[in-house]
Scaffold this motif. Structure first.
Motif, PDB file in Angstrom:
ATOM      1  N   LEU A  38       0.778  -1.046   0.156  1.00 16.90           N
ATOM      2  CA  LEU A  38      -0.056   0.278  -0.178  1.00 16.90           C
ATOM      3  C   LEU A  38       0.870   1.316  -0.095  1.00 16.90           C
ATOM      4  O   LEU A  38       0.548   2.193  -0.739  1.00 16.90           O
ATOM      5  CB  LEU A  38      -0.898  -0.107   1.228  1.00 16.90           C
ATOM      6  N   GLN A  39       1.880   1.267   0.782  1.00 15.96           N
ATOM      7  CA  GLN A  39       2.784   2.309   0.840  1.00 15.96           C
ATOM      8  C   GLN A  39       3.587   2.608  -0.496  1.00 15.96           C
ATOM      9  O   GLN A  39       3.863   3.696  -1.013  1.00 15.96           O
ATOM     10  CB  GLN A  39       3.818   2.123   1.740  1.00 15.96           C
ATOM     11  N   GLN A  40       4.108   1.545  -1.123  1.00 10.43           N
ATOM     12  CA  GLN A  40       4.781   1.524  -2.542  1.00 10.43           C
ATOM     13  C   GLN A  40       3.837   2.030  -3.272  1.00 10.43           C
ATOM     14  O   GLN A  40       4.392   2.834  -4.583  1.00 10.43           O
ATOM     15  CB  GLN A  40       5.228   0.120  -3.079  1.00 10.43           C
ATOM     16  N   ARG A  41       2.638   1.750  -3.515  1.00 11.05           N
ATOM     17  CA  ARG A  41       1.554   2.311  -4.378  1.00 11.05           C
ATOM     18  C   ARG A  41       1.234   3.610  -3.979  1.00 11.05           C
ATOM     19  O   ARG A  41       0.401   4.350  -4.975  1.00 11.05           O
ATOM     20  CB  ARG A  41       0.333   1.410  -4.741  1.00 11.05           C
ATOM     21  N   GLY A  42       1.616   4.215  -3.140  1.00  9.61           N
ATOM     22  CA  GLY A  42       1.203   5.695  -2.703  1.00  9.61           C
ATOM     23  C   GLY A  42      -0.342   5.509  -2.228  1.00  9.61           C
ATOM     24  O   GLY A  42      -1.028   6.726  -2.017  1.00  9.61           O
ATOM     25  N   LEU A  43      -0.739   4.547  -2.014  1.00  8.54           N
ATOM     26  CA  LEU A  43      -2.244   4.268  -1.498  1.00  8.54           C
ATOM     27  C   LEU A  43      -2.510   4.595   0.081  1.00  8.54           C
ATOM     28  O   LEU A  43      -3.301   5.684   0.490  1.00  8.54           O
ATOM     29  CB  LEU A  43      -2.891   3.033  -1.761  1.00  8.54           C
ATOM     30  N   GLU A  44      -1.370   4.173   0.876  1.00 12.16           N
ATOM     31  CA  GLU A  44      -1.753   4.566   2.342  1.00 12.16           C
ATOM     32  C   GLU A  44      -1.681   6.229   2.539  1.00 12.16           C
ATOM     33  O   GLU A  44      -2.335   6.708   3.407  1.00 12.16           O
ATOM     34  CB  GLU A  44      -0.440   3.956   3.089  1.00 12.16           C
ATOM     35  N   GLN A  45      -0.628   6.818   1.819  1.00 11.78           N
ATOM     36  CA  GLN A  45      -0.675   8.282   1.793  1.00 11.78           C
ATOM     37  C   GLN A  45      -1.915   8.852   1.504  1.00 11.78           C
ATOM     38  O   GLN A  45      -2.104  10.083   1.973  1.00 11.78           O
ATOM     39  CB  GLN A  45       0.372   8.696   1.077  1.00 11.78           C
ATOM     40  N   ARG A  46      -2.743   8.254   0.835  1.00 11.30           N
ATOM     41  CA  ARG A  46      -4.126   8.976   0.210  1.00 11.30           C
ATOM     42  C   ARG A  46      -5.112   8.621   1.049  1.00 11.30           C
ATOM     43  O   ARG A  46      -6.271   9.025   0.942  1.00 11.30           O
ATOM     44  CB  ARG A  46      -4.462   8.369  -1.028  1.00 11.30           C
ATOM     45  N   CYS A  47      -4.763   7.940   1.972  1.00 19.06           N
ATOM     46  CA  CYS A  47      -6.206   7.301   2.950  1.00 19.06           C
ATOM     47  C   CYS A  47      -5.798   8.332   4.403  1.00 19.06           C
ATOM     48  O   CYS A  47      -4.763   8.879   4.592  1.00 19.06           O
ATOM     49  CB  CYS A  47      -5.867   6.099   3.453  1.00 19.06           C
ATOM     50  N   LEU A  48      -6.801   8.403   4.985  1.00 18.41           N
ATOM     51  CA  LEU A  48      -6.972   9.007   6.434  1.00 18.41           C
ATOM     52  C   LEU A  48      -6.628   7.928   7.581  1.00 18.41           C
ATOM     53  O   LEU A  48      -7.072   7.028   7.515  1.00 18.41           O
ATOM     54  CB  LEU A  48      -8.428   9.546   6.802  1.00 18.41           C
ATOM     55  N   ARG A  49      -5.291   8.014   7.819  1.00 17.40           N
ATOM     56  CA  ARG A  49      -4.611   6.988   8.639  1.00 17.40           C
ATOM     57  C   ARG A  49      -5.069   7.274  10.423  1.00 17.40           C
ATOM     58  O   ARG A  49      -5.166   7.940  10.772  1.00 17.40           O
ATOM     59  CB  ARG A  49      -3.242   6.899   8.442  1.00 17.40           C
ATOM     60  N   LEU A  50      -5.570   5.819  10.603  1.00 13.49           N
ATOM     61  CA  LEU A  50      -6.000   5.913  12.171  1.00 13.49           C
ATOM     62  C   LEU A  50      -5.492   4.694  12.750  1.00 13.49           C
ATOM     63  O   LEU A  50      -5.451   3.680  12.120  1.00 13.49           O
ATOM     64  CB  LEU A  50      -7.739   5.511  12.062  1.00 13.49           C
ATOM     65  N   GLU A  51      -4.931   4.940  13.981  1.00 11.82           N
ATOM     66  CA  GLU A  51      -4.246   3.742  14.682  1.00 11.82           C
ATOM     67  C   GLU A  51      -5.286   3.030  15.672  1.00 11.82           C
ATOM     68  O   GLU A  51      -6.105   3.655  16.265  1.00 11.82           O
ATOM     69  CB  GLU A  51      -3.063   4.665  15.771  1.00 11.82           C
ATOM     70  N   ALA A  52      -5.230   1.947  15.414  1.00 11.31           N
ATOM     71  CA  ALA A  52      -6.243   0.940  15.898  1.00 11.31           C
ATOM     72  C   ALA A  52      -6.380   1.191  17.631  1.00 11.31           C
ATOM     73  O   ALA A  52      -5.226   1.359  17.995  1.00 11.31           O
ATOM     74  CB  ALA A  52      -6.060  -0.369  15.550  1.00 11.31           C
ATOM     75  N   ARG A  53      -7.490   1.288  17.979  1.00 12.20           N
ATOM     76  CA  ARG A  53      -7.636   1.112  19.560  1.00 12.20           C
ATOM     77  C   ARG A  53      -7.908  -0.298  19.980  1.00 12.20           C
ATOM     78  O   ARG A  53      -8.505  -1.000  19.358  1.00 12.20           O
ATOM     79  CB  ARG A  53      -8.517   2.206  20.223  1.00 12.20           C
ATOM     80  N   GLU A  54      -7.681  -0.585  21.345  1.00  7.78           N
ATOM     81  CA  GLU A  54      -8.519  -2.039  21.848  1.00  7.78           C
ATOM     82  C   GLU A  54     -10.013  -1.804  22.124  1.00  7.78           C
ATOM     83  O   GLU A  54     -10.339  -0.772  22.645  1.00  7.78           O
ATOM     84  CB  GLU A  54      -7.525  -2.431  23.212  1.00  7.78           C
ATOM     85  N   ALA A  55     -10.652  -2.908  21.739  1.00  7.67           N
ATOM     86  CA  ALA A  55     -11.998  -2.965  22.074  1.00  7.67           C
ATOM     87  C   ALA A  55     -11.937  -2.967  23.572  1.00  7.67           C
ATOM     88  O   ALA A  55     -11.175  -3.748  24.074  1.00  7.67           O
ATOM     89  CB  ALA A  55     -12.627  -3.928  21.230  1.00  7.67           C
ATOM     90  N   SER A  56     -13.053  -2.684  24.163  1.00 12.19           N
ATOM     91  CA  SER A  56     -13.382  -2.727  25.605  1.00 12.19           C
ATOM     92  C   SER A  56     -13.766  -4.242  25.890  1.00 12.19           C
ATOM     93  O   SER A  56     -14.390  -4.685  25.038  1.00 12.19           O
ATOM     94  CB  SER A  56     -13.741  -1.775  26.402  1.00 12.19           C
ATOM     95  N   GLU A  57     -13.935  -4.529  27.150  1.00  7.74           N
ATOM     96  CA  GLU A  57     -14.255  -5.874  27.066  1.00  7.74           C
ATOM     97  C   GLU A  57     -15.938  -5.892  27.256  1.00  7.74           C
ATOM     98  O   GLU A  57     -16.618  -6.664  26.833  1.00  7.74           O
ATOM     99  CB  GLU A  57     -13.998  -6.361  28.654  1.00  7.74           C
ATOM    100  N   ALA A  58     -16.584  -4.705  27.598  1.00 10.38           N
ATOM    101  CA  ALA A  58     -17.862  -4.410  27.341  1.00 10.38           C
ATOM    102  C   ALA A  58     -18.181  -4.481  25.849  1.00 10.38           C
ATOM    103  O   ALA A  58     -19.354  -5.162  25.337  1.00 10.38           O
ATOM    104  CB  ALA A  58     -18.304  -2.962  27.805  1.00 10.38           C
ATOM    105  N   GLU A  59     -17.266  -4.054  25.080  1.00  7.13           N
ATOM    106  CA  GLU A  59     -17.828  -4.096  23.451  1.00  7.13           C
ATOM    107  C   GLU A  59     -17.388  -5.479  23.135  1.00  7.13           C
ATOM    108  O   GLU A  59     -18.242  -6.024  22.215  1.00  7.13           O
ATOM    109  CB  GLU A  59     -16.701  -3.148  22.915  1.00  7.13           C
ATOM    110  N   LEU A  60     -16.475  -6.162  23.477  1.00  7.76           N
ATOM    111  CA  LEU A  60     -16.363  -7.746  23.054  1.00  7.76           C
ATOM    112  C   LEU A  60     -17.720  -8.576  23.512  1.00  7.76           C
ATOM    113  O   LEU A  60     -18.085  -9.412  23.070  1.00  7.76           O
ATOM    114  CB  LEU A  60     -15.041  -8.364  23.877  1.00  7.76           C
ATOM    115  N   GLY A  61     -18.197  -7.965  24.795  1.00  6.14           N
ATOM    116  CA  GLY A  61     -19.464  -8.763  25.206  1.00  6.14           C
ATOM    117  C   GLY A  61     -20.593  -8.402  24.302  1.00  6.14           C
ATOM    118  O   GLY A  61     -21.667  -9.121  24.536  1.00  6.14           O
TER     119      GLY A  61
END
Length: 704
Positions: A38-61
């Protein structure tokens, strides 16, 4: 608003710690290789990059039991031997001390993506995650999957954002039984899965993966299983499944959000799937999904174990999410007989629950015994199996390498969409990036092309024609992907005639013309098989042929969708045009949203090369078409009305006439009393298409 890409490098930490060949393919390199591409194709740079967070145990539930979440949480403190013992309690799973953290990040990434899209921070996006999720169940890990990322995201969208209709499209090569079990009695979630099944002989070996499993209780009709009963399914089979099964149901369902369980073990070269779909096919599938839910499409990575095929397929999907035109599909577009049998069976199983299928020719209901007989596959591990598998892998590697070389030699045009008008219109608002085309063909050249047509003699018509000629040139020489021109109403037919001839003159081998309204096909081109003329609402052909198709203009949205999905797109994909001309002539009768939907869906079969001709003084229509051709999602059509009886009968009549010649139209296999396929309608692979694997090679990898 753009395309979100959600990722966290910590998801690469978990890996297999002991010898377990069955699970070693689910490795961190799946993410690192894909992100690098994705980086080699320049696609990552065109995206809105978000860093993943952990789901809470309530959300897993939202999906999983507290007891199961506690078991996975406890793996953080276990040694290698204890992890191996616990893993052995599940089917095709391994745990690592960081699995709980990684799996929470994977689920959290899916939640972040849904939140971004539903709050308007992003238009669509991809969560690049591992471990995958679609096999995991309320109380059990399964098939590499720990938490069911897509199911958690769907339940979150319902509870936090108040959604009432969510479509889940699972194109992984394995059946996502975990998602099915979670939502099988829930009419707010429509779950569609195609999967390698082979009459129950492929993992996970479940009877409930077959076509007649349609849900439970209130959820009857909201589980749609399309089982593939042989390996080697390719681009034509996948597109036919979308056009003839998924999209009719999806438009009737009218989803508010589309979630994609995006597994790329269904792509060419994958050691799990043994399928033949090429990377660009996933761009086409993504584009077809973007006509739903106002374009709110959230894809979450599932399987995919051939690193090159996975990375390229993900790049193609991201390009489509970004609005780039999809490259033309490889191979001859002829679905195989086994694919048609599967499509026929699932349509018959779902018809009682969906109006969109009840008005169509279905073909007889096939019992499993009537399907193509398959010899028992060779068991994995034997010398013959290993030899055949090695030969197939080598063949797939060569085919994939050739495909990738071809794709790299076809860079996208520098201008995605150009609009050429004869005069500035202050009411016209165009998307950012759409080019106002000022160029025109030389005056003398334009006059020469116009000479046979009296309607083009006036200055206004001649000026418009010069712009049309210039746009045709630029589209066919790769400088512009798609374009829109405005012409005087009385000159539309003549301008279209010249555009057709100019395209043929410049070397277009196949030209699709979709003429809406009162526009006639040039008589002297009536026998030219390079031109497929589709007339919607115009005069019927004096001598109907497979290259001149006339259909009445549907009066309601349901009729228009039936026409586009059941006739226009199958013909277009079967024809594989080098250029698509869409002409909206006098009395075309289309609303702006319908015109946008039509050109948006024709971007796929045309490889993005679409030129739309509209009448002057239609600035709102020009704007709607420009947004669609530029890759923006068409506005949601809302609940679709039922097609009129007249439209239904006209479409059935046309399909019966054309099916023997245009194979993408067929949805059933005709059989004689002995159960043999009618040779006149049998779908076999043409010699020009990719070779299929022998059925006996399709043995189950996972045996327990």
């Amino acid at each position: 608003m753009g395309t979100a890409l959600v990722y966290h490098e910590d998801m690469t930490v978990a890996r297999l710690l002991w010898d377990y060949p069955e699970c070693e393919i689910e490795c961190p390199e799946r993410l690192t290789a894909t992100l690098k591409r994705l980086q080699q194709r320049g696609l990552e740079q065109r995206c809105l990059r978000l860093e993943a967070r952990e789901a809470s145990e309530a959300e897993l539930g939202l999906v999983h039991s507290p007891e199961y979440v506690a078991v996975v949480r406890g793996t953080q403190a276990l040694g290698t031997g204890e992890l191996q013992a616990l893993s052995g309690q599940y089917d095709s799973v391994y745990f690592h001390p960081s699995t709980f953290h990684c799996a929470r990040l994977a689920a959290g990434a899916a939640l972040q993506l849904v939140d971004a899209v539903l709050t308007g921070a992003a238009r669509n996006g991809l969560a690049l995650v591992r471990p995958p999720g679609h096999h995991s169940q309320r109380t059990a890990a399964n098939g590499f999957c720990v938490f069911n990322n897509v199911a958690i995201a769907a339940e979150h969208a319902k509870q936090k954002h108040g959604l009432h209709r969510i479509l889940i499209v699972d194109w992984d090569v394995h059946h996502g039984q975990g998602i099915q079990y979670i939502f099988e009695d829930d009419p707010s979630v429509l779950y569609f899965s195609w999967h390698r099944y082979e009459h129950g002989r492929f993992w996970p070996f479940l009877r409930e993966s077959d076509a007649d499993e349609v849900g439970r209780g209130r959820g009857h009709g909201f589980t749609v299983n399309l089982p593939w009963n042989q390996v080697g399914m390719g681009n034509a089979d996948y597109v036919a499944a979308f056009l003839h099964v998924l999209l009719p149901l999806a438009f009737e369902f009218d989803p508010e959000l589309v979630l994609v369980a995006a597994g790329f073990d269904s792509a060419i070269g994958d050691p799990e799937g043994h399928m033949r779909a090429t990377p660009e096919c996933f761009a086409h599938l993504t584009q077809l999904l973007q006509v739903l839910a106002g374009g709110r499409v959230c894809a979450v990575l599932e399987g995919g174990y051939h690193l090159e095929s996975l990375a390229e397929s993900v790049c193609m999907m991201v390009q489509a999410l970004l609005g780039d035109p999809a490259p033309p599909l490889s191979g001859t577009m002829v679905p195989c007989e086994s694919a048609l049998e599967s499509i026929q069976r699932v349509r018959a199983a779902q018809a009682p629950y969906w109006t969109s299928l009840q008005h169509q020719d279905m073909g007889p209901v096939l019992s499993p015994s009537a399907c193509s007989p398959e010899g028992r596959p060779l068991l994995p591990g034997g010398p013959a199996y290993m030899e055949a598998a090695a030969a197939e892998a080598a063949e797939a590697a060569v085919a994939l390498s050739s495909l990738l070389d071809r794709l790299r030699l076809q860079p996208p045009p520098p201008v995605r969409t150009a609009v050429a008008l004869t005069s500035a219109d202050t009411a016209l608002v165009l998307p950012s990036g759409v080019l106002h085309q000022e160029g025109s063909a030389p005056r003398e050249e334009t006059e020469a092309w116009a000479r046979p047509h009296a309607a083009l003699a006036q200055d206004g018509a001649l000026t418009a024609l010069g712009k049309v000629l210039n746009l045709v040139d630029r589209i066919l020489d790769g400088q512009v992907s798609s374009g829109i021109t405005a012409t005087p109403a009385l000159a539309t037919a003549a301008t279209l005639d010249v555009a057709i001839r100019r395209g043929l003159h410049l070397g277009a081998q196949r030209l699709l013309c979709v003429a809406v309204g009162q526009l006639e096909r040039p008589p002297d081109l009536s026998d030219d098989r390079r031109i497929l003329w589709l007339s919607i609402g115009g005069q019927e052909a004096a001598a109907p042929s497979m290259f001149h198709v006339s259909v009445p203009l549907p009066q309601v949205t349901g009729g228009l969708l039936s026409c586009v999905l059941g006739l226009v797109l199958p013909l277009a994909y079967g024809f594989q045009p080098h250029l698509v001309l869409v002409a909206l002539g006098p009395a075309h009768g289309l609303q702006d949203t319908h015109g946008a939907l039509l050109v948006l869906m024709l971007r796929g079969p045309g490889g993005g090369r679409v030129l739309a001709l509209v009448q002057e003084s239609k600035p709102q229509l020009v704007g709607a078409l420009a947004r669609a051709l530029h890759g923006e999602a068409a506005p949601s059509l809302g609940p679709c009305s039922v097609a009129s009886p007249e439209d239904v009968q006209a479409l059935k009549h046309l399909r019966r006439q054309l099916e023997p010649k245009w194979r993408m139209l067929q949805v059933a296999v005709t059989r004689d009393r002995r159960g043999n396929a009618d040779l006149s309608t049998r779908r076999t692979l043409p010699e020009a298409s990719s070779p299929r694997l022998p059925s006996w090679l399709a043995g189950p990898r996972r045996t327990h």
